[in-house]
Design a protein around this motif. Structure first.
Motif, PDB file in Angstrom:
ATOM      1  N   MET A   1      78.777  48.095  25.423  1.00  0.00           N
ATOM      2  CA  MET A   1      78.980  47.920  23.985  1.00  0.00           C
ATOM      3  C   MET A   1      77.655  47.604  23.300  1.00  0.00           C
ATOM      4  O   MET A   1      77.355  48.139  22.233  1.00  0.00           O
ATOM      5  N   LEU A   2      76.841  46.753  23.918  1.00  0.00           N
ATOM      6  CA  LEU A   2      75.532  46.428  23.338  1.00  0.00           C
ATOM      7  C   LEU A   2      74.632  47.656  23.280  1.00  0.00           C
ATOM      8  O   LEU A   2      73.925  47.877  22.293  1.00  0.00           O
ATOM      9  N   ASP A   3      74.656  48.478  24.330  1.00  0.00           N
ATOM     10  CA  ASP A   3      73.871  49.712  24.337  1.00  0.00           C
ATOM     11  C   ASP A   3      74.314  50.655  23.224  1.00  0.00           C
ATOM     12  O   ASP A   3      73.496  51.238  22.522  1.00  0.00           O
ATOM     13  N   LYS A   4      75.618  50.795  23.081  1.00  0.00           N
ATOM     14  CA  LYS A   4      76.154  51.680  22.049  1.00  0.00           C
ATOM     15  C   LYS A   4      75.810  51.152  20.660  1.00  0.00           C
ATOM     16  O   LYS A   4      75.452  51.923  19.762  1.00  0.00           O
ATOM     17  N   ARG A   5      75.889  49.854  20.478  1.00  0.00           N
ATOM     18  CA  ARG A   5      75.525  49.239  19.197  1.00  0.00           C
ATOM     19  C   ARG A   5      74.058  49.507  18.867  1.00  0.00           C
ATOM     20  O   ARG A   5      73.729  49.915  17.758  1.00  0.00           O
TER      21      ARG A   5
END
Length: 86
Positions: free
Chosen positions: A22-26
């Motif tokens: 999720m952090l990577d996608k954000r």
């Protein structure tokens, strides 16, 4: 958003990996929007939405506060009222 997990259990590791994805996608979505704003400094919100629609949608769904802080101000649309006598 902070997450305190012990990634030493199978369940904890799975949740931790989901959080990292999720952090990577954000970060990917934020970077795409910022780059689009730099290449198109006069773009409106709708134009940015069209340019990076998938990233915009993801940010709107999961990171709305940041999105609204970074987007350009909304334009006030005034309708011209024409009066026709006749």
């Amino acid at each position: 958003f902070k997450m305190t997990l012990t990634p030493f259990t199978v369940k904890g590791l799975s949740v931790y990996r989901q959080y990292l994805r999720m952090l990577d996608k954000r970060d990917e979505a934020r970077t795409a929007l910022i780059q689009s704003m730099q290449y198109n400094p006069k773009a409106t919100r709708n134009e940015l939405k069209r340019l990076v629609s998938a990233h915009y949608t993801w940010l709107y769904k999961y990171d709305k506060n940041w999105l609204y802080q970074i987007l350009p101000a909304t334009l006030k649309i005034t309708k011209n009222r024409s009066t026709t006598n006749g």
